[in-house]
Scaffold this motif. Structure first.
Motif, short mmCIF file in Angstrom:
data_model
loop_
_atom_site.label_atom_id
_atom_site.label_comp_id
_atom_site.label_asym_id
_atom_site.label_seq_id
_atom_site.Cartn_x
_atom_site.Cartn_y
_atom_site.Cartn_z
N GLN A 196 90.12 19.04 -15.46
CA GLN A 196 88.70 18.72 -15.58
C GLN A 196 88.51 17.23 -15.88
O GLN A 196 87.83 16.84 -16.83
CB GLN A 196 88.02 19.60 -16.62
CG GLN A 196 88.03 21.06 -16.23
CD GLN A 196 87.11 21.92 -17.06
OE1 GLN A 196 86.10 21.46 -17.56
NE2 GLN A 196 87.46 23.19 -17.21
N ARG A 197 89.14 16.43 -15.06
CA ARG A 197 89.00 14.98 -15.14
C ARG A 197 88.55 14.47 -13.79
O ARG A 197 88.94 14.99 -12.75
CB ARG A 197 90.32 14.31 -15.52
CG ARG A 197 90.88 14.76 -16.85
CD ARG A 197 92.19 14.05 -17.15
NE ARG A 197 91.97 12.62 -17.38
CZ ARG A 197 92.89 11.69 -17.16
NH1 ARG A 197 94.06 12.01 -16.68
NH2 ARG A 197 92.63 10.43 -17.44
N THR B 12 86.68 10.79 -11.59
CA THR B 12 86.18 9.42 -11.56
C THR B 12 85.25 9.28 -10.38
O THR B 12 85.56 9.72 -9.27
CB THR B 12 87.33 8.41 -11.44
OG1 THR B 12 88.20 8.56 -12.56
CG2 THR B 12 86.79 6.99 -11.41
N VAL C 39 82.23 5.54 -13.44
CA VAL C 39 82.17 6.44 -14.59
C VAL C 39 83.31 7.44 -14.46
O VAL C 39 83.50 8.04 -13.40
CB VAL C 39 80.82 7.19 -14.65
CG1 VAL C 39 80.81 8.16 -15.82
CG2 VAL C 39 79.67 6.20 -14.79
N SER C 40 84.07 7.60 -15.54
CA SER C 40 85.16 8.57 -15.58
C SER C 40 84.82 9.67 -16.58
O SER C 40 84.31 9.39 -17.67
CB SER C 40 86.48 7.89 -15.98
OG SER C 40 86.83 6.90 -15.03
N TYR C 41 85.13 10.91 -16.19
CA TYR C 41 84.87 12.06 -17.06
C TYR C 41 86.19 12.74 -17.41
O TYR C 41 87.06 12.93 -16.55
CB TYR C 41 83.96 13.07 -16.35
CG TYR C 41 82.58 12.55 -16.05
CD1 TYR C 41 81.53 12.78 -16.93
CD2 TYR C 41 82.32 11.84 -14.89
CE1 TYR C 41 80.25 12.30 -16.66
CE2 TYR C 41 81.05 11.35 -14.62
CZ TYR C 41 80.02 11.59 -15.50
OH TYR C 41 78.78 11.12 -15.24
N THR D 127 86.86 16.12 -19.69
CA THR D 127 86.21 17.13 -20.52
C THR D 127 86.93 17.37 -21.84
O THR D 127 86.30 17.58 -22.87
CB THR D 127 86.13 18.45 -19.73
OG1 THR D 127 85.44 18.21 -18.51
CG2 THR D 127 85.38 19.52 -20.52
N GLN E 13 84.91 11.40 -23.80
CA GLN E 13 84.77 12.23 -22.62
C GLN E 13 84.26 11.42 -21.43
O GLN E 13 84.54 11.77 -20.28
CB GLN E 13 83.81 13.38 -22.90
CG GLN E 13 84.37 14.42 -23.87
CD GLN E 13 83.40 15.55 -24.11
OE1 GLN E 13 82.24 15.34 -24.42
NE2 GLN E 13 83.89 16.78 -23.97
N ILE E 14 83.53 10.37 -21.72
CA ILE E 14 82.96 9.54 -20.66
C ILE E 14 83.35 8.09 -20.90
O ILE E 14 83.20 7.57 -22.01
CB ILE E 14 81.43 9.66 -20.61
CG1 ILE E 14 81.01 11.11 -20.34
CG2 ILE E 14 80.85 8.73 -19.55
CD1 ILE E 14 79.53 11.34 -20.48
N ALA F 59 75.53 11.06 -19.78
CA ALA F 59 76.18 11.78 -20.88
C ALA F 59 75.77 13.24 -20.91
O ALA F 59 76.27 13.99 -21.73
CB ALA F 59 75.82 11.12 -22.21
N THR G 143 81.14 8.77 -25.63
CA THR G 143 81.16 7.77 -24.57
C THR G 143 81.73 6.45 -25.05
O THR G 143 81.48 6.03 -26.18
CB THR G 143 79.72 7.54 -24.04
OG1 THR G 143 79.25 8.75 -23.44
CG2 THR G 143 79.67 6.43 -23.01
#
Length: 615
Positions: free
Chosen positions: A268-269, A271, A287-289, A291, A296-297, A314, A343
């Motif tokens: 669950q990553r 970009t 923006v990269s996520y 979880t 997380q951000i 967010a 973030t």
């Protein structure tokens, strides 16, 4: 993802069973009973059909049902559908391949029971209702849930039970709920419509459009999506080739986003490279996520302006609450929204509004976690000067705190006073530095609590509509018992103006306050009430012989030069500045009279001594 697979896969599975059970079915009840028995034995799903069922074989194998209810295995979740219809190619079934020509579902409610009910409730709780002690427990639980979920995700890949090829997919009025063990709703998402074609796992582009609503009593959020994606389920990866989204309701103006990137389902990553636009806003960046990680951000963005719409990066929940709190300066801070954000961001912003002031060319580093927002550093241009500051806004608990320090050097006094709309017009340059801290449950309360030192200095400053030299000369002329005849400038130009300011309890105490004019030196102290705008100051003026150059009636007797002429200032920033200050001549006359008596007594004593010695 699992929920979507169940929604798509359930009618297909029933259809396949129906085809192979076709020789045995006699009527509707027999078909449903046999299909339900096979479905439960092979998948654990308990199926019930309360409405009509129809089956056709040509031109494609198709089944339609209404009033469908399925109990999902293990989780205790359910799928309820008003109607579903699907059709598959007949021949590929005998070779084990599923080729779905079309799949349509409407009026579907999916209820999934939270695997970790405590964690799900914690994620859905409104933290603004918790005590400080409960907040500590909430943050600890959230961290535990994240670590546990991350370990589980790393240990296994996403199990995809069906590898489907779907020609056309239409989902309408799909309500996805998370409930607790008693059936009480924890969260809900409404998929009003989803249309897709050529769904595949072979890496071919999949065009998809959707309308998603996040229900909220105060600020429901609508998301309109159009995207082209590709899936590689062997690598558990989704590739977003092209995405456009329009998000309305979470912020005053709709936010339009275009993006591309990839997302790994297992970890669950993801970009994405994005560009966004809203009313008064444009920007782009990455923006990269992640979880299960902190932050997380991670965002690296270049923006034309910073607006609350960016909280959508967010999560819509954070943006919705922040939007609902706008315009309520004295209301409580939207701390719940802040606590939902984890973030780290590097922001370059062309323009940032901070109340009446506008920062330009902002370069800021931001970290938000567990309700604490840290800005360090922030560099920008403010009113033509350079600002350098750091700040920490701590909203971890219900009474927020703010600590900040920084400076502005060389700012334009004319631009600053115009922005404040304080009834004063000034020109020249100034420097300002501060170290402040405060606490409160809303912006007004926090502002009133701010305390700490502020240092203010100027260079070649001029204040309009305050004729300080005329006011001083008028006092001197009264003492001289003469009248002024010269024309004085309406403005006052200070060679220097500085103040040491202590901010406390909503009052700025100026001590010392020092001002220097070509022929006058002023020093003293004063107070300025931030809430009422009232100003009062007590100054002492040291006068020089240069005053006579302004007006003959303003000449200074040598006996006056040692005196400290009292100047009192009283007023409000809403009043005319010309009426603020005046000189207390009565005190000067008294001092002069006392000085004259002493002088005469001294002279008389001298004459008596002379006479005595002459004898």
């Amino acid at each position: 993802m699992r929920t979507l697979l169940w929604i798509i896969g359930l009618p297909v599975f029933v259809l396949i069973l129906a085809v192979f059970l076709l020789p045995f079915f006699i009527d509707r009840d027999t078909l449903v009973a046999l299909a339900s028995e096979q479905l439960e034995s092979q998948t654990g799903v308990v199926l019930r059909v309360d409405g009509e069922v129809s089956l056709s074989l040509f031109p494609e194998v198709a089944v339609a049902m209404s009033g469908v209810r399925a109990q999902l295995p293990d989780s205790g979740g359910t799928i309820e559908a008003d109607s579903l219809a699907t059709g598959v190619a007949l021949m590929p079934l005998f070779s084990g391949s599923v080729e779905i020509a079309s799949l349509t579902l409407s009026g579907v409610t999916v209820s999934t029971v939270a695997v970790d009910e405590q964690a799900a409730k914690a994620a859905a709780v409104d933290t603004s209702t918790l005590s400080d002690r409960e907040l500590d427990a909430y943050y600890a639980l959230r961290q535990q849930v994240r670590e546990k979920a991350g370990a589980q995700a790393a240990a296994s890949t996403l199990a995809v039970g069906l590898s489907l090829e779907v020609g056309e997919l239409a989902l309408r009025d799909i309500r996805i709920r998370t409930v607790d063990s008693a059936g009480n709703r924890i969260s809900e998402v409404l998929l009003e419509e989803l249309i897709a074609s050529d769904i595949n796992t072979a890496g071919r582009p999949i065009p998809l459009s959707a309308l998603v609503t996040l229900p909220d009593e105060q600020a429901p959020t609508d998301i309109v999506l159009d995207l082209v994606l590709r899936s590689d389920l062997n690598a558990d990866t989704l590739f977003i080739d092209e995405l456009t989204a329009r998000i309305s309701g979470a912020t005053p103006a709709p936010l339009e986003v275009t993006a591309s990137g990839e997302f790994t389902l297992n970890t669950q990553r993801g970009t994405i490279e994005l560009a966004l636009r809203s009313e008064g806003l444009s920007g782009e960046g990455q923006v990269s996520y992640a979880t299960f990680e902190s932050p997380q951000i991670r965002a690296d963005l270049r923006l034309s302006e910073l607006v609350p719409a960016l909280l959508l990066l967010a999560g819509p929940e954070a943006a919705a609450e922040a939007s609902g709190s706008e315009g309520a300066a004295s209301a409580a801070f939207p701390l719940h929204a802040l606590r939902m954000v984890d973030t780290a961001a590097t922001l370059k912003i062309d323009r940032l509004s901070a109340g009446a002031h506008v920062l330009e060319d902002v370069d800021a580093h931001l970290r938000i976690v567990d309700g604490v927002a840290t800005l360090d550093p922030v560099k920008a241009q403010l009113h033509g000067g350079a600002i350098d500051l750091s700040a920490v806004f701590n909203g971890r608990y219900n009474e927020a705190t703010l600590s900040t320090e920084g400076s502005v050097t060389g700012f334009d006094a004319a631009r600053a006073t115009a922005a404040m709309d304080a009834g004063i017009t000034a020109s020249g340059t100034a420097d300002l530095s501060w170290e402040l801290g405060g606490s409160g449950r809303g912006s007004e309360e926090l502002t009133q609590s701010l305390s700490g030192p502020i240092r203010f200095t100027t260079e070649d400053i001029s204040i309009a509509d305050i004729a300080m030299e005329q006011m001083v000369c008028r006092g001197v002329a009264l003492v001289n018992q003469e009248s002024l005849s010269a024309e004085f400038p309406a403005d006052t130009r200070f060679e220097a103006l500085s103040a040491e300011i202590l901010l406390e309890d909503g009052v700025a105490r100026l001590d010392p306050l020092i001002a220097t004019l070509p022929a006058v030196g002023l020093s003293g102290n004063g107070e300025f009430d931030l809430a009422s705008g009232d100003l009062r100051a007590s100054l002492r003026a040291q006068l020089s012989a240069q005053l006579a150059e302004l007006d003959p009636a303003c000449r200074i007797n040598e006996r006056y030069t040692e005196l400290r002429w009292p100047v009192e200032c009283r007023g409000n920033i809403a009043d005319d500045p010309a009426d603020w200050c005046g000189m207390d001549v009565r005190e000067i006359v008294k001092d002069l009279a006392e000085g004259e008596l002493k002088r005469k007594a001294t002279e008389e004593a001298g004459r008596l001594l002379n006479k005595l010695f002459k004898r």
